[in-house]
Design a protein around this motif. Structure first.
Motif, PDB file in Angstrom:
ATOM      1  N   ASP A 173       0.725  -1.292   0.093  1.00 10.46           N
ATOM      2  CA  ASP A 173       0.007   0.012  -0.023  1.00 10.46           C
ATOM      3  C   ASP A 173       0.837   1.213  -0.017  1.00 10.46           C
ATOM      4  OD1 ASP A 173      -2.713  -1.297   0.132  1.00 10.46           O
ATOM      5  OD2 ASP A 173      -2.035  -1.967   1.928  1.00 10.46           O
ATOM      6  N   VAL A 174       1.655   1.343   0.945  1.00 10.68           N
ATOM      7  CA  VAL A 174       2.605   2.610   1.075  1.00 10.68           C
ATOM      8  C   VAL A 174       4.139   2.318   1.194  1.00 10.68           C
ATOM      9  CG1 VAL A 174       2.993   4.758   2.702  1.00 10.68           C
ATOM     10  CG2 VAL A 174       0.658   3.346   2.393  1.00 10.68           C
ATOM     11  N   LEU A 233       2.486   5.851  11.564  1.00 12.45           N
ATOM     12  CA  LEU A 233       1.371   5.817  10.815  1.00 12.45           C
ATOM     13  C   LEU A 233       1.248   4.432  10.518  1.00 12.45           C
ATOM     14  CD1 LEU A 233       2.490   8.605   8.136  1.00 12.45           C
ATOM     15  CD2 LEU A 233       0.493   8.342   9.690  1.00 12.45           C
ATOM     16  N   ALA A 234       2.206   3.384  10.597  1.00 14.38           N
ATOM     17  CA  ALA A 234       1.884   1.966  10.387  1.00 14.38           C
ATOM     18  C   ALA A 234       1.015   1.444  11.542  1.00 14.38           C
ATOM     19  CB  ALA A 234       3.030   1.180  10.226  1.00 14.38           C
ATOM     20  N   PHE A 255      -3.271  -1.303   6.426  1.00 14.95           N
ATOM     21  CA  PHE A 255      -2.543  -0.972   5.185  1.00 14.95           C
ATOM     22  C   PHE A 255      -1.135  -1.613   5.547  1.00 14.95           C
ATOM     23  CE2 PHE A 255      -5.045   3.310   4.914  1.00 14.95           C
ATOM     24  CZ  PHE A 255      -5.832   2.587   4.140  1.00 14.95           C
ATOM     25  N   SER A 256      -0.164  -2.019   4.409  1.00  8.32           N
ATOM     26  CA  SER A 256       0.916  -2.549   4.426  1.00  8.32           C
ATOM     27  C   SER A 256       1.905  -1.239   4.075  1.00  8.32           C
ATOM     28  CB  SER A 256       1.001  -3.747   3.559  1.00  8.32           C
ATOM     29  OG  SER A 256       0.766  -3.288   2.122  1.00  8.32           O
ATOM     30  N   ILE A 269       4.696  -3.467   8.718  1.00  8.02           N
ATOM     31  CA  ILE A 269       5.631  -2.396   8.104  1.00  8.02           C
ATOM     32  C   ILE A 269       6.886  -3.241   8.025  1.00  8.02           C
ATOM     33  CG2 ILE A 269       5.917  -1.639  10.479  1.00  8.02           C
ATOM     34  CD1 ILE A 269       6.975   0.976   9.120  1.00  8.02           C
ATOM     35  N   LYS A 270       7.615  -3.038   6.788  1.00  4.29           N
ATOM     36  CA  LYS A 270       9.093  -3.777   6.732  1.00  4.29           C
ATOM     37  C   LYS A 270       9.871  -2.932   6.390  1.00  4.29           C
ATOM     38  CE  LYS A 270       7.155  -8.336   5.452  1.00  4.29           C
ATOM     39  NZ  LYS A 270       6.010  -8.235   6.203  1.00  4.29           N
ATOM     40  N   MET A 271      11.212  -3.298   7.040  1.00  4.92           N
ATOM     41  CA  MET A 271      12.426  -2.257   6.455  1.00  4.92           C
ATOM     42  C   MET A 271      13.188  -3.201   5.690  1.00  4.92           C
ATOM     43  SD  MET A 271      12.088   0.594   8.552  1.00  4.92           S
ATOM     44  CE  MET A 271      14.040   1.372   8.667  1.00  4.92           C
ATOM     45  N   LEU A 272      13.330  -2.514   4.434  1.00  2.62           N
ATOM     46  CA  LEU A 272      14.201  -3.327   3.501  1.00  2.62           C
ATOM     47  C   LEU A 272      15.473  -3.166   3.182  1.00  2.62           C
ATOM     48  CD1 LEU A 272      11.258  -3.628   0.772  1.00  2.62           C
ATOM     49  CD2 LEU A 272      11.569  -4.917   2.667  1.00  2.62           C
ATOM     50  N   GLY A 273      16.035  -2.011   3.850  1.00  2.00           N
ATOM     51  CA  GLY A 273      17.427  -1.776   3.714  1.00  2.00           C
ATOM     52  C   GLY A 273      17.847  -0.970   2.436  1.00  2.00           C
TER      53      GLY A 273
END
Length: 355
Positions: free
Chosen positions: A184-185, A203-204, A210-211, A236-240
């Motif tokens: 989503d975001v 916000l997450a 929402f993703s 929420i994911k931190m992808l680096g």
């Protein structure tokens, strides 16, 4: 033209200014001779010169490291005795201290100065900036806010606001482009204090339907990842850090681009997202309202309110007509963001100043 470009950092070092210098140099080298002198990073061509045996950027206060870098620049120029038409300096006031000396050694006719961030509010900083801006014949600002600040500070100084360009890879359409929106975001930023990524986490937390994904790396990466784990958030994911092609792939899987910075020039990440057709929800850092217009291609918010941001995200993600209209508008204007056109404008202004 023979152009000497000076900045202490160069790719693969991360950062918007580093990318700006790399792509501008690539484009200008198609028709002109451009030499880059730097300290951190790696040479990208035979005309790039790395100087110094250690990283001057680690020295505090920062201006001391800049001075040491420029002492080495002067030594390099005195050793080679190469002549140039244009000196293009990137950085802050400290980068302009030696501009006149560099100009004299190289027999250059023009000094250009590019600033990629807004000016600070401290009186001493503004005095130093005002004094050393006199060493530049023309100023480029990547941000609208910084451009206005410099015009107010130096009413007789020629200032051009020119945001950075977008790499050609973002204009390419992959053969197997996935059109379904799995995210989503999306946020793309260096993970440092002024990017305000903790607000993205807030916000997450407030919008669990929402993703969210955050692309980028920096000094706050681990602490923000720890905060996400402590809150038990699975949306929420931190992808680096990612390559440009990988970022493009994530943008194509995303529905909306979010920026929550306290300070910016004109963030290239927003322009990249616009090229891929994403509506934008952003803070007003750096005068971004000059590019993002409410209800047309996104929303600009003037305070960091979880409720306000949440409302705009819901509007973009749930109103299909609004979403499709913003997507169409962003893709229509994005053709002006290509580095070929940006570099052409910078080069034409450089030639006019030189004449």
């Amino acid at each position: 033209m023979r152009i000497l470009r000076i900045y202490n950092r160069y790719p693969p070092m991360p950062g918007g200014m580093e990318k700006h210098i790399f792509y501008l140099t690539q484009e200008q080298r198609k028709n002109h001779y451009v030499k880059v002198i730097f300290n951190e990073g790696e040479a990208q061509s035979e005309f790039d010169v790395k100087i110094g045996s250690f990283s001057y950027g680690r020295i505090k206060p920062a201006f001391v490291g800049v001075f040491l870098f420029y002492f080495n620049v002067l030594f390099e120029l005195l050793k080679k005795r190469e002549k140039f038409d244009v000196i293009h300096i990137h950085g802050d006031w400290s980068s302009l201290v030696f501009a006149k000396v560099v100009k004299k050694i190289t027999n250059a006719k023009v000094v250009l100065f590019s600033i990629h961030d807004k000016l600070r509010t401290k009186k001493l900083y503004n005095k130093l900036m005002s004094h050393f801006l006199k060493n530049a014949d023309h100023v480029f600002s990547t941000g609208y806010e910084a451009g206005s600040q410099i015009r107010a500070l130096m009413k007789d100084k020629e200032v051009t606001v020119q945001p950075s360009g977008v790499s050609q890879i973002f204009f390419e359409v992959p053969e197997e482009r996935k059109m379904q929106k799995e995210i989503d975001v999306v946020t793309v930023a260096n993970i440092n204090p002024k990017k305000n990524i903790e607000f993205v986490v807030d916000l997450a937390k407030n919008n669990k339907e929402f993703s969210f994904v955050v692309i980028g790396f920096g000094p706050l990466y681990s602490s923000i990842k720890d905060k996400i784990q402590k809150l038990g958030l699975d949306n929420i994911k931190m992808l680096g850090a990612m390559s440009a092609a990988e970022i493009r792939g994530i943008l194509d899987k995303s529905s909306c681009f979010l920026l929550t910075s306290f300070e910016e020039g004109t963030p290239t990440a927003i322009l990249e997202a616009m090229v891929r057709g994403l509506p934008i929800v952003t803070s007003d850092a750096g005068g971004i309202q000059n590019i993002i217009k409410n209800n047309e291609n996104g929303f600009v918010l003037h305070r960091f309110s979880v409720e306000d941001y949440s409302e705009k995200l819901r509007m973009v993600l749930k109103d299909k007509d609004l979403y499709n209209n913003m997507r169409k508008n962003n893709m229509a204007v994005s053709e002006n963001f290509g580095w070929n056109k940006v570099a052409e404008r910078i080069t034409k202004i450089t030639e006019s100043v030189l004449k």
